[in-house]
Design an enzyme around this catalytic site. Structure first.
Site, PDB file in Angstrom:
ATOM      1  N   ASP A  63     -68.969   0.052   0.070  1.00  0.00           N
ATOM      2  CA  ASP A  63     -70.142   0.440   0.865  1.00  0.00           C
ATOM      3  C   ASP A  63     -71.003  -0.807   0.992  1.00  0.00           C
ATOM      4  OD1 ASP A  63     -72.650   1.269   1.771  1.00  0.00           O
ATOM      5  OD2 ASP A  63     -72.548   3.183   0.707  1.00  0.00           O
ATOM      6  N   ASN A  90     -67.034  -5.747  10.121  1.00  0.00           N
ATOM      7  CA  ASN A  90     -66.938  -4.775  11.221  1.00  0.00           C
ATOM      8  C   ASN A  90     -67.845  -3.563  11.019  1.00  0.00           C
ATOM      9  OD1 ASN A  90     -65.321  -3.141  13.419  1.00  0.00           O
ATOM     10  ND2 ASN A  90     -65.238  -1.913  11.546  1.00  0.00           N
ATOM     11  N   TYR A 166     -80.417  -0.796  17.292  1.00  0.00           N
ATOM     12  CA  TYR A 166     -79.055  -1.345  17.432  1.00  0.00           C
ATOM     13  C   TYR A 166     -79.090  -2.732  18.072  1.00  0.00           C
ATOM     14  CZ  TYR A 166     -74.050  -1.564  18.392  1.00  0.00           C
ATOM     15  OH  TYR A 166     -72.721  -1.954  18.429  1.00  0.00           O
ATOM     16  N   LYS A 170     -77.994  -6.357  16.276  1.00  0.00           N
ATOM     17  CA  LYS A 170     -76.895  -7.226  16.712  1.00  0.00           C
ATOM     18  C   LYS A 170     -77.406  -8.622  17.093  1.00  0.00           C
ATOM     19  CE  LYS A 170     -73.544  -4.329  15.962  1.00  0.00           C
ATOM     20  NZ  LYS A 170     -72.591  -4.553  14.859  1.00  0.00           N
ATOM     21  N   THR A 201     -65.046   5.123  20.534  1.00  0.00           N
ATOM     22  CA  THR A 201     -64.974   5.402  19.088  1.00  0.00           C
ATOM     23  C   THR A 201     -66.027   6.456  18.749  1.00  0.00           C
ATOM     24  OG1 THR A 201     -66.663   3.793  18.439  1.00  0.00           O
ATOM     25  CG2 THR A 201     -64.392   2.968  18.621  1.00  0.00           C
TER      26      THR A 201
HETATM   27  P1  NAP Z   1     -67.004   3.634  14.205  1.00  0.00           P
HETATM   28  O1  NAP Z   1     -65.747   4.191  14.764  1.00  0.00           O
HETATM   29  O2  NAP Z   1     -68.188   4.538  14.006  1.00  0.00           O
HETATM   30  O3  NAP Z   1     -66.637   2.936  12.815  1.00  0.00           O
HETATM   31  C1  NAP Z   1     -67.638   2.339  12.032  1.00  0.00           C
HETATM   32  C2  NAP Z   1     -67.052   1.994  10.686  1.00  0.00           C
HETATM   33  O4  NAP Z   1     -68.122   1.443   9.884  1.00  0.00           O
HETATM   34  C3  NAP Z   1     -66.527   3.232   9.926  1.00  0.00           C
HETATM   35  O5  NAP Z   1     -65.374   2.877   9.212  1.00  0.00           O
HETATM   36  C4  NAP Z   1     -67.669   3.545   8.974  1.00  0.00           C
HETATM   37  O6  NAP Z   1     -67.277   4.233   7.813  1.00  0.00           O
HETATM   38  C5  NAP Z   1     -68.108   2.121   8.631  1.00  0.00           C
HETATM   39  N1  NAP Z   1     -69.389   2.104   7.940  1.00  0.00           N
HETATM   40  C6  NAP Z   1     -70.565   2.646   8.347  1.00  0.00           C
HETATM   41  N2  NAP Z   1     -71.496   2.463   7.398  1.00  0.00           N
HETATM   42  C7  NAP Z   1     -70.898   1.799   6.382  1.00  0.00           C
HETATM   43  C8  NAP Z   1     -71.318   1.323   5.117  1.00  0.00           C
HETATM   44  N3  NAP Z   1     -72.563   1.511   4.664  1.00  0.00           N
HETATM   45  N4  NAP Z   1     -70.415   0.663   4.346  1.00  0.00           N
HETATM   46  C9  NAP Z   1     -69.149   0.475   4.756  1.00  0.00           C
HETATM   47  N5  NAP Z   1     -68.683   0.911   5.929  1.00  0.00           N
HETATM   48  C10 NAP Z   1     -69.551   1.568   6.721  1.00  0.00           C
HETATM   49  O7  NAP Z   1     -67.558   2.430  15.080  1.00  0.00           O
HETATM   50  P2  NAP Z   1     -66.834   1.301  15.954  1.00  0.00           P
HETATM   51  O8  NAP Z   1     -67.170   1.553  17.371  1.00  0.00           O
HETATM   52  O9  NAP Z   1     -65.414   1.144  15.552  1.00  0.00           O
HETATM   53  O10 NAP Z   1     -67.693   0.027  15.542  1.00  0.00           O
HETATM   54  C11 NAP Z   1     -67.168  -1.059  14.784  1.00  0.00           C
HETATM   55  C12 NAP Z   1     -68.079  -2.251  15.002  1.00  0.00           C
HETATM   56  O11 NAP Z   1     -68.025  -2.656  16.378  1.00  0.00           O
HETATM   57  C13 NAP Z   1     -69.561  -1.962  14.717  1.00  0.00           C
HETATM   58  O12 NAP Z   1     -70.132  -3.085  14.087  1.00  0.00           O
HETATM   59  C14 NAP Z   1     -70.146  -1.773  16.098  1.00  0.00           C
HETATM   60  O13 NAP Z   1     -71.529  -2.034  16.144  1.00  0.00           O
HETATM   61  C15 NAP Z   1     -69.341  -2.770  16.892  1.00  0.00           C
HETATM   62  N6  NAP Z   1     -69.318  -2.529  18.335  1.00  0.00           N
HETATM   63  C16 NAP Z   1     -68.808  -1.368  18.820  1.00  0.00           C
HETATM   64  C17 NAP Z   1     -68.804  -1.161  20.216  1.00  0.00           C
HETATM   65  C18 NAP Z   1     -68.242   0.093  20.824  1.00  0.00           C
HETATM   66  O14 NAP Z   1     -68.356   0.250  22.053  1.00  0.00           O
HETATM   67  N7  NAP Z   1     -67.643   0.997  20.047  1.00  0.00           N
HETATM   68  C19 NAP Z   1     -69.310  -2.146  21.065  1.00  0.00           C
HETATM   69  C20 NAP Z   1     -69.823  -3.307  20.537  1.00  0.00           C
HETATM   70  C21 NAP Z   1     -69.816  -3.494  19.174  1.00  0.00           C
HETATM   71  P3  NAP Z   1     -67.289   5.852   7.739  1.00  0.00           P
HETATM   72  O15 NAP Z   1     -66.011   6.310   8.377  1.00  0.00           O
HETATM   73  O16 NAP Z   1     -67.367   6.122   6.266  1.00  0.00           O
HETATM   74  O17 NAP Z   1     -68.498   6.320   8.491  1.00  0.00           O
END
Ligand code: NAP
Length: 243
Positions: A63, A90, A166, A170, A201
């Protein structure tokens, strides 16, 4: 302590979404991947599903908001491998859409705790292990929403998305990328930020238009830079992103 000819890679928040796809991409490239996960059962299930594809993947309880959890994870990696080659920061959350349900103070604090403070603490904790690698690489998951240049363009694609927590988190990730690229340069560690693009996601209730594999590709590429590659930059699949 064991040594491994494979690169050792940690992906935070690797149990689902883009992080899971990054873990798969790195493992397909031959890395031994440790999926950071805050829920042991979901982490182990994610790792097992990649092992079923013939990949070398384990779960790593982690975490990023918990100093003791970060320290335990670093100790585990040191004991088992003696070094780290790749850290992909990530793990991230987006809470702004809960405005009205949660107070802004909580949205801001919780978002920064994961996206910014957790990321910085991960780099500090794992930098000594990355310094033992022949080619330490750190990739930070940023977003186009963290770009001051893109956000301040009223005609830009991000004009409609003004999320206080957010977007500012970033932008802070981008600054941490510049700061740690300089601080870790003498250790041969390259630090870059990536924008995966709008990816379907749980983070955006699957509204994104890209697949996790598409979103992961730029992170996998930056995690695998050779010595001539850049450091302290911000990239998407098309190239350099404006800060
Ligand atoms: P996601 O599917 O919600 O996955 C987020 C991951 O982060 C999950 O594994 C979650 O774990 C984990 N997490 C959250 N809080 C945490 C903590 N305190 N300690 C450890 N792990 C933690 O989101 P995603 O879209 O794949 O996002 C991944 C990254 O890409 C993020 O940094 C996001 O800001 C960035 N991003 C995403 C997008 C997009 O369009 N999706 C665009 C730009 C940037 P749990 O399963 O336990 O919740």
């Amino acid at each position: 302590m064991q040594t491994s000819d494979r690169r050792i890679a940690v992906v935070t928040g690797g149990n689902k979404g883009i992080g899971f796809a990054i873990a798969r991409g790195l493992a397909q490239a031959g890395d031994q991947v440790l999926i950071g996960c805050r829920d042991d059962a979901r982490g182990e299930a994610a790792a097992a599903s990649l092992r079923a594809e013939g990949l070398v993947v384990d779960a790593l309880p982690l975490d990023v908001t918990d100093d003791a959890s970060i320290a335990s994870a670093a100790k585990l990696v040191e004991t088992r491998f003696g070094r780290l080659d790749v850290l992909v920061n990530n793990a991230g959350i987006a809470l702004d859409r809960q405005t009205g349900t949660l107070p802004l103070s909580q949205i801001m604090r919780d978002t920064f705790a994961v996206n910014v403070i957790g990321l910085a603490c991960m780099i500090e904790a794992f930098a000594p292990l990355l310094a033992r690698s022949k080619a330490g690489r750190i990739v930070n998951l940023s977003s186009g929403l963290g770009s001051l240049a893109l956000n301040s363009d009223p005609a830009g694609e991000y004009a409609a998305f003004k999320f206080p927590a957010y977007n500012s988190s970033k932008a802070a990730v981008n600054m941490l990328t510049v700061v740690y690229a300089a601080r870790l340069a003498d250790k041969g560690i390259k630090v870059n930020a990536v924008d995966p693009g709008y990816t379907a996601t749980d983070l955006n209730a699957h509204r994104g238009t890209r697949t996790p594999a598409q979103g992961a590709a730029i992170a996998v590429r930056l995690a695998s830079l050779d010595d001539a590659g850049p450091t302290g930059g911000f990239f998407d699949e098309a190239g350099v992103v404006s800060w």
